[in-house]
Write a protein that holds these residues in place. Structure first.
Motif, mmCIF file in Angstrom:
data_model
loop_
_atom_site.group_PDB
_atom_site.id
_atom_site.type_symbol
_atom_site.label_atom_id
_atom_site.label_comp_id
_atom_site.label_asym_id
_atom_site.label_seq_id
_atom_site.Cartn_x
_atom_site.Cartn_y
_atom_site.Cartn_z
ATOM 1 N N ARG A 1 0.840 -1.207 0.000
ATOM 2 C CA ARG A 1 0.000 0.000 0.000
ATOM 3 C C ARG A 1 0.875 1.258 0.000
ATOM 4 N N LEU A 2 1.957 1.213 0.762
ATOM 5 C CA LEU A 2 2.872 2.352 0.799
ATOM 6 C C LEU A 2 3.512 2.579 -0.565
ATOM 7 N N LYS A 3 3.926 1.512 -1.205
ATOM 8 C CA LYS A 3 4.526 1.631 -2.543
ATOM 9 C C LYS A 3 3.507 2.164 -3.546
ATOM 10 N N ARG A 4 2.276 1.684 -3.461
ATOM 11 C CA ARG A 4 1.238 2.181 -4.366
ATOM 12 C C ARG A 4 0.971 3.663 -4.125
ATOM 13 N N GLY A 5 0.890 4.067 -2.864
ATOM 14 C CA GLY A 5 0.685 5.469 -2.535
ATOM 15 C C GLY A 5 1.813 6.336 -3.079
ATOM 16 N N TYR B 1 -7.466 3.504 0.519
ATOM 17 C CA TYR B 1 -6.558 3.183 1.622
ATOM 18 C C TYR B 1 -7.255 3.178 2.984
ATOM 19 N N GLU B 2 -8.486 2.713 3.053
ATOM 20 C CA GLU B 2 -9.231 2.727 4.306
ATOM 21 C C GLU B 2 -8.550 1.847 5.358
ATOM 22 N N TYR B 3 -8.695 2.254 6.607
ATOM 23 C CA TYR B 3 -8.165 1.488 7.732
ATOM 24 C C TYR B 3 -9.323 1.066 8.619
ATOM 25 N N GLU B 4 -9.135 -0.047 9.311
ATOM 26 C CA GLU B 4 -10.195 -0.543 10.187
ATOM 27 C C GLU B 4 -10.427 0.407 11.359
ATOM 28 N N GLU B 5 -9.369 0.876 11.965
ATOM 29 C CA GLU B 5 -9.471 1.704 13.156
ATOM 30 C C GLU B 5 -9.156 3.153 12.807
ATOM 31 N N GLN B 6 -10.187 3.941 12.515
ATOM 32 C CA GLN B 6 -9.997 5.322 12.104
ATOM 33 C C GLN B 6 -9.792 6.274 13.287
ATOM 34 N N SER B 7 -10.254 5.904 14.461
ATOM 35 C CA SER B 7 -10.264 6.860 15.557
ATOM 36 C C SER B 7 -9.017 6.822 16.434
ATOM 37 N N PHE C 1 10.070 6.340 5.181
ATOM 38 C CA PHE C 1 10.128 5.946 3.776
ATOM 39 C C PHE C 1 10.678 7.093 2.921
ATOM 40 N N LEU C 2 10.200 8.306 3.183
ATOM 41 C CA LEU C 2 10.648 9.468 2.413
ATOM 42 C C LEU C 2 12.119 9.793 2.664
ATOM 43 N N ARG C 3 12.605 9.515 3.863
ATOM 44 C CA ARG C 3 14.019 9.764 4.168
ATOM 45 C C ARG C 3 14.939 8.876 3.324
ATOM 46 N N CYS C 4 14.421 7.774 2.864
ATOM 47 C CA CYS C 4 15.209 6.855 2.025
ATOM 48 C C CYS C 4 15.211 7.272 0.561
ATOM 49 N N ARG C 5 14.528 8.337 0.228
ATOM 50 C CA ARG C 5 14.445 8.839 -1.142
ATOM 51 C C ARG C 5 15.310 10.083 -1.284
ATOM 52 N N THR C 6 15.707 10.387 -2.510
ATOM 53 C CA THR C 6 16.487 11.595 -2.748
ATOM 54 C C THR C 6 15.570 12.814 -2.627
ATOM 55 N N ALA C 7 16.185 13.970 -2.476
ATOM 56 C CA ALA C 7 15.405 15.209 -2.379
ATOM 57 C C ALA C 7 14.564 15.412 -3.629
#
Length: 103
Positions: A9-13, A29-35, A50-56
């Motif tokens: 899901r993260l890769k798709r996002g 990307y719904e989650y079971e526990e929204q609250s 995840f973003l820290r592992c990517r270039t600027a």
């Protein structure tokens, strides 16, 4: 761990430039526990790691839209998440002063 995002899901996002929707739990990307706030911040931490592992340059492709989606949310945690991402990645929009604007 509560709130962890499945890697697919993260890769798709990332690929679809939908990290904001992923963090908010919007379709598809719904989650079971929204609250649960702890789960929301766990997801924010996971996305920021995840973003820290990517270039600027790679981050610049997705950060503006992700931050805008979070800022436009009515949820306080999402607005806090937008601030966190701005500060974490130095993605601060320049301040426009009155003397900078042509009249």
């Amino acid at each position: 761990m509560l709130g962890m995002i499945d890697g697919r899901r993260l890769k798709r996002g990332w690929d679809q430039n939908e990290l904001g929707a992923l963090l908010l739990g919007e379709p598809p990307y719904e989650y079971e526990e929204q609250s649960d706030t702890q789960a929301r911040f766990t997801r924010l931490r996971q996305v920021s790691d995840f973003l820290r592992c990517r270039t600027a340059a790679e981050r610049d492709r997705v950060l503006p839209q992700t931050i805008n989606v979070l800022e436009s949310s009515t949820e306080a945690w999402a607005k806090a998440g937008a601030i966190f991402l701005r500060q974490a990645f130095g993605f601060i929009q320049p301040t426009i002063r009155d003397d900078d604007v042509e009249k």
